[in-house]
Design an enzyme around this catalytic site. Structure first.
Site, mmCIF file in Angstrom:
data_model
loop_
_atom_site.group_PDB
_atom_site.id
_atom_site.type_symbol
_atom_site.label_atom_id
_atom_site.label_comp_id
_atom_site.label_asym_id
_atom_site.label_seq_id
_atom_site.Cartn_x
_atom_site.Cartn_y
_atom_site.Cartn_z
ATOM 1 N N SER A 465 0.813 -1.211 0.000
ATOM 2 C CA SER A 465 0.000 0.000 0.000
ATOM 3 C C SER A 465 0.853 1.269 0.000
ATOM 4 O O SER A 465 1.510 1.580 -0.983
ATOM 5 C CB SER A 465 -0.961 -0.047 1.195
ATOM 6 O OG SER A 465 -1.966 0.931 1.092
ATOM 7 N N ASP A 476 10.576 5.957 -9.806
ATOM 8 C CA ASP A 476 10.281 6.703 -11.034
ATOM 9 C C ASP A 476 11.093 7.984 -11.133
ATOM 10 O O ASP A 476 11.554 8.357 -12.223
ATOM 11 C CB ASP A 476 8.782 7.026 -11.107
ATOM 12 C CG ASP A 476 7.923 5.785 -11.326
ATOM 13 O OD1 ASP A 476 8.455 4.803 -11.878
ATOM 14 O OD2 ASP A 476 6.743 5.786 -10.940
ATOM 15 N N LYS A 490 -0.767 -4.273 -3.261
ATOM 16 C CA LYS A 490 -2.052 -3.726 -2.796
ATOM 17 C C LYS A 490 -2.154 -2.284 -3.291
ATOM 18 O O LYS A 490 -1.670 -1.355 -2.670
ATOM 19 C CB LYS A 490 -2.118 -3.791 -1.270
ATOM 20 C CG LYS A 490 -3.267 -3.024 -0.621
ATOM 21 C CD LYS A 490 -4.628 -3.602 -0.934
ATOM 22 C CE LYS A 490 -5.703 -3.061 0.003
ATOM 23 N NZ LYS A 490 -5.925 -1.602 -0.100
#
Length: 672
Positions: A465, A476, A490
């Site tokens: 999560s 990124d 998740k």
């Protein structure tokens, strides 16, 4: 299976072709839940992320879910029973939509009669059965849930039950229990199940019925009846004393899903994800067998007054036999400060020089909301604590930083966002797409950067999560190299919707990285893989029933600071070479390979005492050999007994993460 996690595991019971009269009262639909049934359908179709039409196709899957929730081990229904009940396959959707759940009670009452008949027969036979067991006979019990079939005849089911009871008796015998104690323990198991029949009420059945439908849509959409809703809210607030473990039901067993950071179970290091709890005991009292027991009842037995001990009998996840062990855990309350960020320094020797790499361990993304509401300016939060620790580490002249998110199951989304901002100037952190397709962006507005140097993020399969949001964003942006294992996956958002009675936890949105990639299902893949004992086929979102798929949306505008991809091949080569020479990793690889090699061989459980004892001795000897091989390589004294093995004090994963980030610094400096 996910529906078994959140449904109350209803106890065995039935009445079909037998024509017997149940001593237990048949259950009828509670008509004050008729409106709830209609609310659930409307909410699923209009609010759920997929807005799936609840139709006959959903009904057929829900029918299978309901049977699996009632009789997961195929212990009570015969194939002919299932064939008779199959007339209800396409009735679940209409039943909910019309507010008439009679179909669920017809199936449950059939189950009620079968289970009562079977359990009373078993209880009557246990003493003579146990005394007659011949443990020299070569026979086995199927332990592969994917190959369990409905029995064709009563005789076939009788033999299946005989083998189940023999397996439990043999396990207890191998643990040193007397025949008298074995009989008492097995009788307690099935007396407990019979007692639960009487305790199961109409609301429990309705909840199970409703969740057989919700679980078709995804693993996290769940209806909580009032009692379960209260328990769920208590769990969310962490306000009860216990052992600090998240549990679920799977195939009649209570299974450990994850350990709560800072909790007693994590501190003891004897309980692990996928361990199965088969009995629970209190000090000075007999162990109570909990196989087949309702999940909420098992949880109630494990909870208790702070400072008291609970005894768990478990079958370890990494064990290739059915032999169990007992562990004792002292109940404590999991406090915010026990889950706070912590720091340490890993020292790495290279070329006669010592490099310091700072490590910040973050067990969860937390914020003291109560202190914030009081206006306390010194409130605790994961971002504030991490920033303070970074400043302290920088004063100690660290060369690089590791953000350790292993076993971090998530927490506050706002904290995940602000913590990411410690490492990047202002910019987007995560994209959130709702059921209507609208995409909103949550980002860091503070241009200050607490740490701009080289860093790694250490993750494992239990990083979920909010952890995946942070790891994905830093990957990124090219701010950190990701090392460890594939994360949990998740990537969905749930909200609580109030029903006329109870609550519906419903999946309403999905998370996406700034690159546009979802964190759902796949999670975040590490740049450098570390070996792990956690099996991705058994742990993670992809291991659950009906997970929402991975997909991709448009990316956002964001800068890339370091092109780690250009260095991954060289870094991987250096990592692989290093761990092949590291005694700790060599031992870990040996253990992983051993478990993988043996896994297929133990999908059937031997009921021969000599075979089981030989399996246990072989497993323990190989464990001892691995440990002594490791200790010899490290110039440590060898051990003579497997019970003397303790977890290594050094965190080999953090040390290897430090090696990787130092490798990157060296390669980057060489190329620039």
């Amino acid at each position: 299976m996910i529906y078994k996690r959140l449904l109350l595991s209803l106890l065995p019971c039935i009445a079909l072709a037998s024509g017997s009269v149940s001593a237990y009262e048949k259950l009828e639909p509670p008509h004050d839940y008729d409106r709830v049934a209609q609310e659930i359908v409307a909410t699923l179709e209009n609010v759920h992320y997929n807005k799936t039409l609840i139709d006959d196709e959903v009904s057929e899957q829900a029918f299978e879910n309901y049977l699996d929730a009632l009789d997961p081990s195929r212990s009570f229904f015969l194939k002919s029973d299932v064939d008779t009940l199959s007339k209800y396959r396409s009735a679940f959707d209409d039943a909910l939509r019309n507010g008439d759940s009679q179909v669920a009670y017809d199936i449950y009452n059939a189950y009620l009669d079968r289970a009562e008949t079977r359990l009373e027969k078993v209880l009557a036979d246990i003493p003579d059965m146990v005394k007659s067991f011949q443990y020299t006979v070569d026979e086995s019990l199927n332990a592969d849930p994917d190959k369990l079939e409905w029995a064709e005849t009563d005789a076939e089911l009788d033999d299946y039950w005989r083998k189940r009871i023999k397996n439990r008796a043999l396990t207890l015998k191998l643990n040193g229990e007397s025949e008298e104690d074995i009989i008492s323990a097995i009788e307690r198991r099935y007396k407990s199940q019979l007692k639960q029949i009487d305790q199961t009420n109409a609301t429990d059945v309705f909840q199970s019925f409703a969740n057989s439908v919700t679980s078709v849509l995804d693993p996290h959409t769940t209806y909580f009846a009032p009692r379960a809703s209260e328990a769920f809210n208590i769990n969310m607030s962490l306000s009860l004393e216990g052992i600090g473990a998240v549990l679920q039901m799977e195939d009649d067993y209570t299974k450990v899903v994850r350990l709560i950071p800072g909790g007693p179970a994590e501190a003891r290091k004897e309980l692990a994800p996928n361990d199965r709890i088969i009995a629970v005991g209190q000090e000075g009292e007999p162990m109570i067998d909990v196989v087949g027991m309702r999940l909420d009842d098992v949880v109630d037995m494990i909870r208790g007054e702070r400072g008291t001990n609970v005894i768990l009998e478990i079958i370890p996840a990494n064990s290739n036999t059915q032999n169990s062990k007992k562990i004792t855990i002292t109940r404590e309350k999991v406090k915010l400060e026990d889950q706070s960020a912590q720091k340490k320094i890993v020292e790495v020797e290279r070329g006669g020089e010592t490099f310091k790499v700072g490590v910040i361990e973050l067990p969860t993304f937390y914020s003291d909301f109560a202190a914030i509401q009081r206006g306390d300016r010194d409130y605790k939060s994961s971002t504030r604590d991490t920033k303070r620790l970074i400043e302290e580490l920088q004063e100690e002249d660290i060369t690089a930083l590791i953000l350790d998110l292993r076993n971090n199951g998530g927490g506050s989304l706002q904290e995940a966002n602000s913590l990411t901002g410690l490492f990047i100037p202002a910019g987007p952190v995560v994209q959130i797409r709702d059921a209507s397709g609208r995409v909103s962006i949550l980002g860091d507005q503070d241009r200050d950067v607490a740490y701009s140097g080289p860093m790694a993020v250490l993750v494992n399969r239990m990083s979920a999560s909010a952890s995946e949001i942070v790891a994905g964003a830093l990957k990124d942006y090219g701010r950190a190299i990701i090392v460890g294992d594939q994360t949990f996956g998740k990537g969905t958002v749930q909200v609580l919707q109030e029903m006329d009675k109870g609550q519906l936890k419903i999946t309403q949105a999905k998370f996406y990285r700034v690159s546009g990639e979802s964190t759902q299902h796949k999670g975040v893949m590490p740049d450098i893989n570390f070996p792990s004992l956690l099996d991705t086929n058994q742990v993670g979102e992809s291991a659950l029933e009906n997970p929402l798929p991975w997909d991709k949306i448009h990316d956002t505008r964001y800068p890339v600071y370091w092109e780690f991809a250009d260095y991954v091949d060289e870094l991987t080569s250096l990592h692989d070479k290093r761990i092949k020479q590291d005694a700790n990793f060599v031992a870990l690889e040996d253990q992983i390979n051993y478990v993988k090699d043996q896994r297929e061989h133990f999908k059937s459980i031997s009921l021969n005492e000599n075979t089981r004892e030989a399996q246990r001795e072989d497993s323990e000897q190989k464990q001892l050999d691995r440990e002594n091989k490791r200790r010899k390589a490290l110039d440590l004294p060898v051990l003579e007994n497997v019970d003397d093995i303790e977890s290594p004090e050094d965190d080999v994963y953090a040390h290897e993460a430090a090696e990787v980030v130092l490798d990157f610094i060296g390669l980057y400096q060489k190329n620039n």
